[in-house]
Design an enzyme around this catalytic site. Structure first.
Site, PDB file in Angstrom:
ATOM      1  N   ARG A  77       0.863  -1.190   0.000  1.00 45.07           N
ATOM      2  CA  ARG A  77       0.000   0.000   0.000  1.00 45.07           C
ATOM      3  C   ARG A  77       0.893   1.232   0.000  1.00 45.07           C
ATOM      4  NH1 ARG A  77      -2.911  -0.645   4.935  1.00 45.07           N
ATOM      5  NH2 ARG A  77      -4.272  -2.082   3.811  1.00 45.07           N
ATOM      6  N   ARG A 147      -1.217   5.925   9.805  1.00 45.18           N
ATOM      7  CA  ARG A 147      -1.204   5.458   8.417  1.00 45.18           C
ATOM      8  C   ARG A 147      -1.491   6.587   7.425  1.00 45.18           C
ATOM      9  NH1 ARG A 147      -3.719  -0.654   8.615  1.00 45.18           N
ATOM     10  NH2 ARG A 147      -2.365  -1.453  10.264  1.00 45.18           N
ATOM     11  N   LYS A 209      -2.935   0.183  15.069  1.00 43.74           N
ATOM     12  CA  LYS A 209      -2.977   1.100  13.922  1.00 43.74           C
ATOM     13  C   LYS A 209      -3.729   2.378  14.293  1.00 43.74           C
ATOM     14  CE  LYS A 209      -7.006  -1.293  11.988  1.00 43.74           C
ATOM     15  NZ  LYS A 209      -7.490  -2.123  10.877  1.00 43.74           N
ATOM     16  N   LYS A 211      -5.442   6.014  12.407  1.00 46.19           N
ATOM     17  CA  LYS A 211      -5.849   6.599  11.127  1.00 46.19           C
ATOM     18  C   LYS A 211      -6.263   8.060  11.315  1.00 46.19           C
ATOM     19  CE  LYS A 211      -7.338   2.130   9.318  1.00 46.19           C
ATOM     20  NZ  LYS A 211      -8.473   1.301   8.849  1.00 46.19           N
ATOM     21  N   CYS A 429     -14.705  -4.135   0.247  1.00 47.32           N
ATOM     22  CA  CYS A 429     -13.267  -4.325   0.472  1.00 47.32           C
ATOM     23  C   CYS A 429     -12.746  -5.366  -0.518  1.00 47.32           C
ATOM     24  CB  CYS A 429     -13.015  -4.776   1.908  1.00 47.32           C
ATOM     25  SG  CYS A 429     -13.616  -6.436   2.264  1.00 47.32           S
ATOM     26  N   CYS A 435      -7.006 -11.555   0.580  1.00 48.12           N
ATOM     27  CA  CYS A 435      -6.945 -11.156   1.990  1.00 48.12           C
ATOM     28  C   CYS A 435      -7.009 -12.381   2.902  1.00 48.12           C
ATOM     29  CB  CYS A 435      -8.091 -10.213   2.337  1.00 48.12           C
ATOM     30  SG  CYS A 435      -8.065  -9.732   4.083  1.00 48.12           S
ATOM     31  N   CYS A 474     -15.059  -9.501   6.236  1.00 46.58           N
ATOM     32  CA  CYS A 474     -14.829  -9.858   7.642  1.00 46.58           C
ATOM     33  C   CYS A 474     -15.197  -8.624   8.467  1.00 46.58           C
ATOM     34  CB  CYS A 474     -13.370 -10.283   7.850  1.00 46.58           C
ATOM     35  SG  CYS A 474     -12.220  -8.912   8.064  1.00 46.58           S
ATOM     36  N   CYS A 478     -12.658  -2.643   6.545  1.00 47.18           N
ATOM     37  CA  CYS A 478     -11.985  -1.954   5.441  1.00 47.18           C
ATOM     38  C   CYS A 478     -12.949  -1.356   4.418  1.00 47.18           C
ATOM     39  CB  CYS A 478     -11.012  -2.904   4.745  1.00 47.18           C
ATOM     40  SG  CYS A 478      -9.702  -3.501   5.827  1.00 47.18           S
TER      41      CYS A 478
END
Length: 565
Positions: A77, A147, A209, A211, A429, A435, A474, A478
């Protein structure tokens, strides 16, 4: 505000602490040609360098039969604050995808950047060096760090957008890891005999993470409530004067674990521009020091706010940044989709927004999208802007160049007449086959699901209407299904949880309506509910507002307390 001292740290904390500032043994692992993957801790550490190890799950069983390991590869990414990329950069990534990835595609993502899928180990270093050569990198686009920083894709209000975009870049640069590990491993950077210091992220980086977004009302195209930290642009007379700061949003959860839930961000108040970086740093360091490092499922900022209290967290940010939040300035979100077709900016330049279903740029039969984007890049004098809704803007087109750009876009299927309002307001996603977390299809299911939804809308005379419809494979969020009017969250092959009751502007979390149901059951439920909506709706009432008003589901008021009610 840390957790009880007797609680054991998660293994990820050991990995980060022993990694020598994210180096690990990645460089040695790269030379190991006995496996296509990364071993031990490096499997996790490559995430801080913007990559995830994956394999093609469609052929996993067949390879196992042949006594071969899974087809290990990486997804990369790119770091692309605000989603702006030049035509020259585009041509470089286009060539790499064609020549050196298993799938040949460029995938535009909900994080306003692009991903390469299916890059084999011998090509990884070449990929990073190609990005560096054209002024790009993938530093900190995954892992326990801040990120890629999003910014509203607003080419029309060019002056405010330019200022907001510049802040998105500054925030991104300010919060980046300071370690030289990326340059040493991928760019053959010289090893400097100095001790790495991470003044903001710390030696073990963040608990999870993180954001960040910059958003320009009235468009909530970055979905602020999906993010840990959001700067809402406040302008006066066409000039950016400061930001309202929203903290603690996030959508990921874990099936069966009611201590996890999606959560909206809290509004801390207004700051003038000069405090932006100090506040960004203060929010990050407070989460660094107070976040849960024992249980990764409860490690994000949203859980820290719930545990310590919003006011306590806010007071700590004020103390660390040496500021006091002023009362929030008024703003309103009126939409979050992209504006397709041509729009003219206040600077007289023209901008063409192209709908890219699922963000997958590839040459399809009769629709050579990838070839078309490259053809445009060869003649385009402005820039490209990737949106947080997986679409592409050809920005900054002079009047005399409009006709040529439109001709190329039309010839290559990038402009498709008759695309429904429903299709452009649907999103998924990546999910299967790449994935590793996917439980159900998403990207590959979405086109057919939208076709069925279009038929249901038409059946009830609602063919010109749309529902914000999103599918994730899931519960990790995303595809941002937990801010949709209809959100599907994968539970298993062909099975999803059906969530209803978000709103069109992205300010309400939907509630689960039916659990673990099939694709056919989903469409039967939607058929019944859309029929009722068509008959009983109030003027201009969106589907999500309708199901709340009529009691189909109760609104989620405080997700920490009533999401599972």
């Amino acid at each position: 505000m840390s957790d009880k001292p007797e609680q054991k740290l998660s293994d990820n904390e050991r990995i980060k602490g022993q990694s020598n500032f994210l180096r690990g043994t990645i460089a040695e692992d790269l030379k190991d040609d006995l496996t296509g993957g990364f071993t031990g801790d490096n499997f996790q550490l490559i995430r801080f360098h913007g990559m995830y190890q994956q394999d093609d799950r469609d052929i996993r069983a067949e390879r196992a039969k042949q006594k071969l390991e899974p087809l290990q590869n990486v997804m990369l990414r790119c770091r692309l604050p605000g989603g702006i990329i030049t035509p020259a950069q585009w041509l470089a990534i286009d060539a790499f995808a064609a020549e050196h990835s298993l799938y040949g595609s460029i995938r535009l993502t909900t994080r306003q950047t692009f991903q390469f899928h299916g890059v084999l180990k011998p090509k990884i270093k070449m990929m990073h060096q190609m990005l560096n050569k054209v002024g790009l990198d993938s530093i900190a686009t995954a892992g326990d760090v801040n990120r890629n920083v999003l910014c509203t894709s607003n080419p029309v209000e060019s002056e405010v957008h330019q200022q907001a975009y510049e802040w998105a870049v500054k925030i991104s640069e300010h919060l980046l890891p300071k370690t030289r590990a990326y340059a040493e491993i991928w760019l053959d950077g010289e090893k400097v005999e100095t001790t790495d210091v991470e003044p903001i992220l710390g030696s073990t980086y963040l608990p999870r993470k993180f954001k960040t977004t910059v958003v320009i009302p009235p468009q909530n195209d970055v979905d602020v409530h999906a993010n840990d930290l959001n700067f809402v642009a406040i302008d006066e007379g066409g000039k950016l004067v400061g930001f309202n700061v929203l903290v603690g949003g996030g959508l990921a959860m874990t099936h069966g674990d009611k201590s996890t839930y999606p959560r909206k961000a809290d509004d801390f108040g207004f700051i003038p521009l000069e405090h932006t970086l100090a506040v960004a740093e203060a929010v990050v360091t407070t989460q660094r020091d107070w976040g849960n490092r024992s249980n990764r499922k409860n490690a994000k900022t949203k859980y820290t706010l719930e545990r310590v209290g919003v006011e306590t967290f806010k007071a700590e940010v004020e103390k660390r940044a040496d500021i006091t939040f002023a009362p929030s300035r008024n703003y309103e979100f009126t939409g979050r989709g992209d504006r397709f077709g041509w729009v003219e900016g206040i600077d007289g330049k023209h901008h063409l927004t192209l709908f890219i279903e699922n963000g997958r740029i590839l040459d399809y039969p009769g629709k050579p999208l990838k070839t078309g984007c490259a053809a445009i890049a060869r003649v385009h004098k402005g820039d490209f802007r990737l949106t947080a809704n997986q679409n592409l803007i050809i920005a900054g087109v002079a009047t005399e160049d409009k006709q040529e750009i439109e001709r190329l876009a039309s010839e290559h299927g990038l402009i498709e007449p008759g695309v429904s309002s429903q299709r452009v307001n649907s999103m998924a996603c990546v999910s299967l086959p790449t994935c590793p977390l996917a439980m159900a299809e998403a990207e590959r299911y979405l086109p057919d699901a939208v076709t069925e939804l279009e038929q249901v809308l038409a059946k009830h005379g609602m063919q010109d209407e749309h529902i914000i419809f999103r599918v994730t494979g899931c519960p990790n969020g995303c595809g941002r299904a937990m801010l949709a009017e209809v959100g599907l969250v994968g539970k298993g092959p062909g099975k999803y949880n059906l969530h209803l009751g978000g709103d069109r502007n992205g300010t309400r979390i939907p509630r689960m309506y039916r659990e673990n149901i099939s694709e056919q059951e989903i469409m039967t439920e939607l058929d019944n509910l859309i029929g009722r909506w068509s008959e009983q709706r109030q003027e201009q009432e969106g589907f999500g507002d309708f199901v709340i008003r009529t009691g189909v589901v109760k609104p989620v008021v405080d997700s920490a307390k009533d999401f599972y009610d």
